[in-house]
Design a protein around this motif. Structure first.
Motif, mmCIF file in Angstrom:
data_model
loop_
_atom_site.group_PDB
_atom_site.id
_atom_site.type_symbol
_atom_site.label_atom_id
_atom_site.label_comp_id
_atom_site.label_asym_id
_atom_site.label_seq_id
_atom_site.Cartn_x
_atom_site.Cartn_y
_atom_site.Cartn_z
ATOM 1 N N ARG A 48 -44.010 21.783 -79.999
ATOM 2 C CA ARG A 48 -43.920 23.165 -79.515
ATOM 3 C C ARG A 48 -42.544 23.454 -78.925
ATOM 4 O O ARG A 48 -42.391 24.326 -78.091
ATOM 5 N N ASN A 49 -41.566 22.666 -79.363
ATOM 6 C CA ASN A 49 -40.174 22.770 -78.899
ATOM 7 C C ASN A 49 -40.031 22.530 -77.408
ATOM 8 O O ASN A 49 -39.093 23.004 -76.779
ATOM 9 N N ARG A 85 -38.980 20.227 -86.757
ATOM 10 C CA ARG A 85 -39.295 21.225 -87.791
ATOM 11 C C ARG A 85 -39.517 20.555 -89.139
ATOM 12 O O ARG A 85 -40.417 20.933 -89.891
ATOM 13 N N GLY A 86 -38.711 19.555 -89.452
ATOM 14 C CA GLY A 86 -38.898 18.821 -90.697
ATOM 15 C C GLY A 86 -40.246 18.122 -90.743
ATOM 16 O O GLY A 86 -40.939 18.136 -91.771
ATOM 17 N N ARG A 87 -40.633 17.527 -89.644
ATOM 18 C CA ARG A 87 -41.933 16.841 -89.572
ATOM 19 C C ARG A 87 -43.074 17.844 -89.700
ATOM 20 O O ARG A 87 -44.060 17.595 -90.400
ATOM 21 N N LEU A 88 -42.943 18.997 -89.056
ATOM 22 C CA LEU A 88 -43.972 20.033 -89.166
ATOM 23 C C LEU A 88 -44.075 20.551 -90.597
ATOM 24 O O LEU A 88 -45.173 20.818 -91.097
ATOM 25 N N HIS A 89 -42.944 20.672 -91.249
ATOM 26 C CA HIS A 89 -42.926 21.097 -92.656
ATOM 27 C C HIS A 89 -43.697 20.094 -93.516
ATOM 28 O O HIS A 89 -44.502 20.476 -94.366
ATOM 29 N N GLU A 90 -43.451 18.800 -93.282
ATOM 30 C CA GLU A 90 -44.166 17.763 -94.030
ATOM 31 C C GLU A 90 -45.675 17.854 -93.801
ATOM 32 O O GLU A 90 -46.461 17.769 -94.747
ATOM 33 N N LEU A 91 -46.076 18.008 -92.557
ATOM 34 C CA LEU A 91 -47.500 18.098 -92.241
ATOM 35 C C LEU A 91 -48.138 19.321 -92.887
ATOM 36 O O LEU A 91 -49.245 19.248 -93.431
#
Length: 104
Positions: A48-49, A85-91
């Protein structure tokens, strides 16, 4: 009889809900750590930043330039946030792939 409007392929709403709940659970574990170029600053950011950790090597204080230190902390924090953000994109892609697979 299902009276929900159809725009495209049928959506499996219960499956989508389960996937979103799983994603929400996984978000609690998402955290990324970045290190400054000189290795003196380490920042950990959550999904959540939120800033979860900031470590400063005592050597950063040898140069009394607070503006440069602040810029280095900010840059390192942004790098960690980009990794999040990259990890969230993957998920999210994984969730969508699971949803697509369930429709076939």
């Amino acid at each position: 009889m299902d009276t929900r409007p159809r725009v495209g392929p049928a959506v499996d709403y219960p499956r989508m809900r389960a996937g979103l709940l799983t994603l929400r659970e996984r978000l609690a574990d998402v955290r990324e750590t970045a290190e400054s170029d000189d290795g003196l600053i380490t920042v950990t950011v959550g999904a959540r930043n939120e800033l979860l950790g900031l470590e400063l090597d005592p050597r950063v204080f040898r140069t009394p330039d607070s503006a440069a230190l602040a810029a280095d902390i900010l840059g390192t924090t942004r790098r960690a946030a980009e990794q999040v953000r990259g990890r969230l994109h993957e998920l999210t892609r994984s969730l969508l792939a699971d949803q697509e697979g369930g429709r076939r």
